[in-house]
Design a protein around this motif. Structure first.
Motif: not given
Length: 357
Positions: A134, A137-138, A141, A145, A152, A156
């Motif tokens: 996570r 991913a943060k 983006t 997240t 989620f 993406l």
């Protein structure tokens, strides 16, 4: 695995200019069904349709076959039912089948649930890996997240769309028309596919097939392959800025792969537990019907007719359709889970199906 098309598109050895038809091969259809060439009816039966409805339709098919066939063989069946206890034999066998099937399904459910159990250290490791994913991913983006699985995946997908638009802008003034044309076709296909998947994911709750369906529609692995091919084929034409955007786009698409697989795994567990619950609910009326017919109704006890069909045929057809419902429900669930598993065997840019190679 990806559901995207994988036709060979590098024809520059034959002709230094790629024609329009070869450039078009960069784009793919926006849904898994269209890329696989399946009919809407088959896709609905195997994947999209409500599993209870699909099982009910199969039960109606059995009912229709028994009623239709019974009208032609009624005299033979009546004699056999009165002399050989055919009705009792059939439904006593169904009782044993129902009990065995329920036991098997409950065993599978216990295995699935047991995978979620473990010592404290194992649970802590799972938690740490989840939080690391996570956090990464943060970073990609630039925003927290989402906790909801559909949001989620949607985040993406939209992030990859933003990088695709940036990629199109950075290559708009490139002097190589061939390179610019392929980039334009690739980014147009990606943004169109991203819009379709994001719209399908918007507001969807986990537990419904729609979330997994939208994730399967987004053929991320075909896009990763195209990025690798474009980077290798146009080394001299790609600027440092364009290369950086391609790398970031590839990272986002590579993140989508394990995210989709994780949510798919959770969905499989959800479906198997739902299957167990529904079979338990259907098993009780199925056992009651089978037991009642075996104990109280014999072939000689059923006389008369309804709607032009002998009541003995109605009783046998309706009873058999009801007692097969647990098994039919198992078929409907397994068909969906097995189809999804077959279409996602590989993670990353691998094409397993000949129709897409």
């Amino acid at each position: 695995m990806s559901d995207g098309s994988s036709k060979t598109i590098d024809t520059r050895e034959e002709d230094p200019k790629v024609d329009a038809s070869s450039v078009d091969e960069l784009s793919t259809e926006n849904t898994m069904r269209e890329r696989a060439g399946e009919t809407r009816l088959k896709t609905w039966i195997v994947l999209d349709g409500n599993r209870l409805v699909v099982a009910g339709l199969m039960a109606l098919l059995i009912l229709g076959v028994f009623v239709f066939g019974g009208t032609f063989f009624y005299q033979y069946y009546l004699t056999d039912a009165q002399t050989a206890d055919t009705v009792e034999t059939v439904f006593s066998t169904m009782i044993a089948a129902i009990i065995t099937g329920v036991t098997l399904v409950l065993t599978i459910t216990q295995i699935v649930i047991s995978q979620e159990n473990g010592p404290l250290g194992q649970q802590h490791e799972r938690m740490s890996q989840t939080m690391d994913f996570r956090d990464y991913a943060k970073e990609l983006t630039g925003s927290p997240t989402p906790a909801d699985p559909s949001e989620f995946l949607r985040a993406l997908v939209l992030e990859s769309k933003e990088y695709a638009e940036t990629l199109r802008e950075t290559t708009a003034d490139n002097d190589d028309e061939e390179f610019s044309g392929e980039i334009a076709e690739f980014t147009d296909s990606l943004t169109e596919n991203a819009d379709a998947a994001a719209e399908k994911l918007d507001g969807r709750k986990f537990g419904s097939y729609t979330v997994v369906s939208a994730a399967l529609d987004y053929n991320y692995s075909w896009k990763i392959f195209q990025i690798e091919r474009l980077t290798d084929d146009y080394t001299e034409e790609i600027t440092d800025e364009t290369l950086s955007v391609l790398d970031e786009l590839k990272k986002v698409l590579s993140m989508f792969g394990p995210a989709r697989e994780h949510i798919k795994t959770l969905y499989f567990e959800w479906e198997l537990i739902s299957l167990s619950q529904n079979i338990l609910y259907l098993s009780l009326p199925a056992l009651i019907v089978a037991g009642f017919i075996t104990t109280y109704l014999g072939g000689s006890a059923i006389t008369g007719g309804t709607l032009g069909v002998p009541n003995l045929i109605w009783m046998t057809a309706v009873g058999f359709a009801i007692t097969t419902l647990p098994f039919l429900l198992l078929i409907s669930y397994v068909a969906r889970v097995a189809t999804i598993a077959k279409r996602t065997l590989a993670i990353g840019p691998f094409i397993l199906r000949d129709s897409q190679r």
